[in-house]
Design a protein around this motif. Structure first.
Motif, short mmCIF file in Angstrom:
data_model
loop_
_atom_site.label_atom_id
_atom_site.label_comp_id
_atom_site.label_asym_id
_atom_site.label_seq_id
_atom_site.Cartn_x
_atom_site.Cartn_y
_atom_site.Cartn_z
N VAL A 261 2.06 -6.21 -14.01
CA VAL A 261 2.86 -5.07 -14.47
C VAL A 261 1.94 -3.94 -14.94
O VAL A 261 2.18 -2.75 -14.67
CB VAL A 261 3.81 -5.51 -15.61
N GLY A 262 0.87 -4.31 -15.67
CA GLY A 262 -0.09 -3.28 -16.11
C GLY A 262 -0.78 -2.61 -14.94
O GLY A 262 -0.96 -1.38 -14.94
N VAL A 263 -1.17 -3.40 -13.93
CA VAL A 263 -1.79 -2.82 -12.73
C VAL A 263 -0.81 -1.88 -12.03
O VAL A 263 -1.19 -0.80 -11.56
CB VAL A 263 -2.26 -3.93 -11.78
N ALA A 264 0.46 -2.29 -11.96
CA ALA A 264 1.47 -1.45 -11.31
C ALA A 264 1.64 -0.13 -12.06
O ALA A 264 1.74 0.95 -11.44
CB ALA A 264 2.80 -2.19 -11.23
N ALA A 265 1.65 -0.20 -13.39
CA ALA A 265 1.79 1.03 -14.18
C ALA A 265 0.60 1.96 -13.96
O ALA A 265 0.77 3.18 -13.81
CB ALA A 265 1.92 0.67 -15.67
N ALA A 266 -0.61 1.38 -13.94
CA ALA A 266 -1.80 2.20 -13.69
C ALA A 266 -1.76 2.79 -12.29
O ALA A 266 -2.11 3.97 -12.08
CB ALA A 266 -3.05 1.35 -13.88
N GLY A 267 -1.34 1.99 -11.31
CA GLY A 267 -1.25 2.49 -9.94
C GLY A 267 -0.28 3.63 -9.80
O GLY A 267 -0.54 4.62 -9.11
N ASN A 274 -2.61 11.94 -8.11
CA ASN A 274 -3.07 12.36 -6.79
C ASN A 274 -2.01 13.16 -6.04
O ASN A 274 -2.33 14.07 -5.27
CB ASN A 274 -3.48 11.14 -5.97
N GLN A 275 -0.75 12.85 -6.28
CA GLN A 275 0.32 13.63 -5.67
C GLN A 275 0.33 15.06 -6.20
O GLN A 275 0.55 16.02 -5.44
CB GLN A 275 1.67 12.94 -5.94
N MET A 276 0.07 15.21 -7.50
CA MET A 276 0.01 16.55 -8.09
C MET A 276 -1.16 17.34 -7.51
O MET A 276 -1.02 18.54 -7.19
CB MET A 276 -0.12 16.43 -9.61
N SER A 353 -3.93 12.77 -0.36
CA SER A 353 -2.83 12.05 0.27
C SER A 353 -3.18 10.59 0.48
O SER A 353 -2.37 9.69 0.21
CB SER A 353 -2.47 12.71 1.61
N MET A 354 -4.41 10.32 0.95
CA MET A 354 -4.83 8.94 1.16
C MET A 354 -4.91 8.19 -0.16
O MET A 354 -4.44 7.04 -0.27
CB MET A 354 -6.19 8.92 1.87
N ALA A 355 -5.50 8.81 -1.19
CA ALA A 355 -5.60 8.16 -2.50
C ALA A 355 -4.21 7.87 -3.07
O ALA A 355 -3.97 6.79 -3.64
CB ALA A 355 -6.40 9.04 -3.46
N ARG A 356 -3.29 8.82 -2.91
CA ARG A 356 -1.93 8.62 -3.39
C ARG A 356 -1.28 7.42 -2.73
O ARG A 356 -0.68 6.56 -3.38
CB ARG A 356 -1.11 9.89 -3.12
N ASN A 357 -1.42 7.33 -1.41
CA ASN A 357 -0.81 6.22 -0.68
C ASN A 357 -1.40 4.88 -1.07
O ASN A 357 -0.69 3.87 -1.18
CB ASN A 357 -0.96 6.44 0.82
N ILE A 362 -0.78 -0.22 -4.05
CA ILE A 362 -1.20 -1.21 -5.06
C ILE A 362 -0.09 -1.44 -6.07
O ILE A 362 0.20 -2.58 -6.46
CB ILE A 362 -2.49 -0.75 -5.75
N ALA A 363 0.57 -0.37 -6.51
CA ALA A 363 1.66 -0.49 -7.47
C ALA A 363 2.81 -1.31 -6.90
O ALA A 363 3.38 -2.17 -7.57
CB ALA A 363 2.14 0.89 -7.90
N ALA A 364 3.15 -1.05 -5.63
CA ALA A 364 4.25 -1.78 -5.00
C ALA A 364 3.94 -3.27 -4.89
O ALA A 364 4.78 -4.13 -5.18
CB ALA A 364 4.55 -1.19 -3.63
N LEU A 365 2.71 -3.60 -4.47
CA LEU A 365 2.33 -5.01 -4.36
C LEU A 365 2.31 -5.69 -5.73
O LEU A 365 2.73 -6.85 -5.86
CB LEU A 365 0.95 -5.12 -3.71
N SER A 366 1.84 -4.97 -6.75
CA SER A 366 1.80 -5.54 -8.10
C SER A 366 3.21 -5.80 -8.62
O SER A 366 3.48 -6.83 -9.26
CB SER A 366 1.04 -4.62 -9.05
N ILE A 367 4.11 -4.87 -8.38
CA ILE A 367 5.50 -5.06 -8.82
C ILE A 367 6.12 -6.26 -8.12
O ILE A 367 6.78 -7.10 -8.73
CB ILE A 367 6.33 -3.79 -8.54
#
Length: 376
Positions: A261-267, A274-276, A353-357, A362-367
């Motif tokens: 969960v912490g990794v997902a939050a950081a991701g 990166n989106q900004m 864009s690549m970093a954002r993806n 990583i966030a999706a896999l962690s969740i």
């Protein structure tokens, strides 16, 4: 014959109902487990609900409490729950008991405990503690449990067992002689049975080994019911044994899930950043595109709408021919500068864009991993 059969069925029905009254059918309490002076939460906060519903093969230092939740107004049914933690600072002050020989420890987990032999079925002890070997309770001098229609007195730890009673002398020599005669008969019968067992043929379908069970439905029915209960508790203990050995894995799974969960939050946080940055680079890219369109429009007006003139001038400035020919005082042409700037903006857009993806992935896999661990 029919009357005997109905009597037996009635007896078994009464025995089953009695067993239900003195046995916890399931652990369904939804209240949060609260630590006390006898049991502490392993990682602070509240006690953890035991996932297996049994406390056999307990690791050293772990402690369990069975809590009774009773509605004082009688509007809701009484529920029970089993919680686990570690021994508290005053656990040594609890009264400790063990089960008599021949009774599996798993029996005590769902058997209600009483401080009096004649206590009402609903007057069981509110909190009972377990460590995998003994049963504990606060402030009770005796402890009883019921198995079928039989009341079992638990054995206090370090208590002195009473000395065996002295044999009663025969009132007369004639009565003593009769008793000796009667006692000798079953002994002889037992010896004869032992001799038969010694020469038992394995191929004989009527031959019974030590592990075979022959339920007596015409003699002592209570003893038969108790034997069946022992086998049921032993089977339940065996089925839960493997799960009990992995009880410690529950904590590992829980904290691993929180780590994900912490990794997902950081991701998600890094992905949003990166989106900004991507949005800023894209905005700069669009602004330069607008300047290029405006400059090309000026070239077109200067050429008077002539297509050949317009295309030649655009090609001339895009390839920076004026600078290469040294005819513009060493300055780059406008379109060349705008194209160079937009190339940098495009590279920045692709990088963010690549970093954002990656970070959102990583966030999706962690969740997903945390959900699997939480629901396992």
């Amino acid at each position: 014959m029919k009357s005997t059969l109905f009597a037996m069925l009635g007896f078994f029905a009464v025995t089953a109902l009695a067993a239900d009254n003195y046995t916890i059918q399931k652990f369904s309490g939804e209240d949060v487990g609260t630590p006390d002076q006898y049991i502490d939460a392993e990682f602070g906060g509240s006690l953890k609900i035991s996932s297996t519903g049994t406390v056999e093969n307990v690791q050293d230092g772990r402690f369990y409490v069975r809590q009774k939740f009773e509605d004082p107004f009688g509007e809701s049914p009484t529920t029970y729950q089993l919680y686990e933690g570690r021994k508290g600072s005053e656990a040594a002050n609890l009264n400790e008991y063990t089960l008599p020989a021949g009774i599996a420890y798993g029996f005590a987990i769902k058997a209600k405990a009483y401080s009096s032999e004649n206590a009402d079925a609903n007057s069981d002890i509110e909190k009972v503690y377990f460590d995998g070997k003994s049963i504990f309770a606060e402030g009770v001098s005796e402890m009883y449990m019921h198995r079928g229609v039989k009341t079992i007195a638990l054995v206090p730890v370090n208590a002195t067992e009473p000395a065996p009673a002295a044999p009663v002398e025969a009132e007369s020599s004639s009565s003593s002689s009769e008793e000796d005669t009667l006692a000798a008969a079953p002994v002889a019968e037992s010896s004869s049975a032992a001799a038969d067992d010694e020469y038992c043929d394995d191929d004989d379908p009527d031959c019974e080994g030590e592990d075979d069970y022959n339920y007596d439905v015409q003699g002592d029915v209570a003893a038969t019911a108790n034997q069946a209960n022992d086998e049921d508790y032993a089977a339940n203990s065996a089925s839960n044994d493997v799960t009990d050995r992995f009880g410690i894995a529950d904590e590992v799974r829980k904290w691993s899930a929180w780590g994900l969960v912490g990794v997902a939050a950081a991701g998600i946080g890094v992905g949003v950043y990166n989106q900004m940055q991507y949005s800023d680079a894209k905005s700069a890219h669009d602004d330069v595109d607008d300047l290029m369109d405006t400059h090309k429009k000026n070239i077109q007006e200067a050429c008077g709408g002539k297509k050949d003139c317009y295309e030649s001038m655009v090609w001339y400035e895009t390839n920076d021919m004026a600078y290469k020919n040294g005819t513009s005082m060493g300055k780059h042409s406008a379109l060349y500068l705008l194209h160079s700037k937009n190339k940098k903006n495009k590279d920045a857009m692709d990088s963010y864009s690549m970093a954002r993806n990656i970070w959102f992935g990583i966030a999706a896999l962690s969740i997903g991993g945390s959900i699997v661990l939480f629901t396992w």
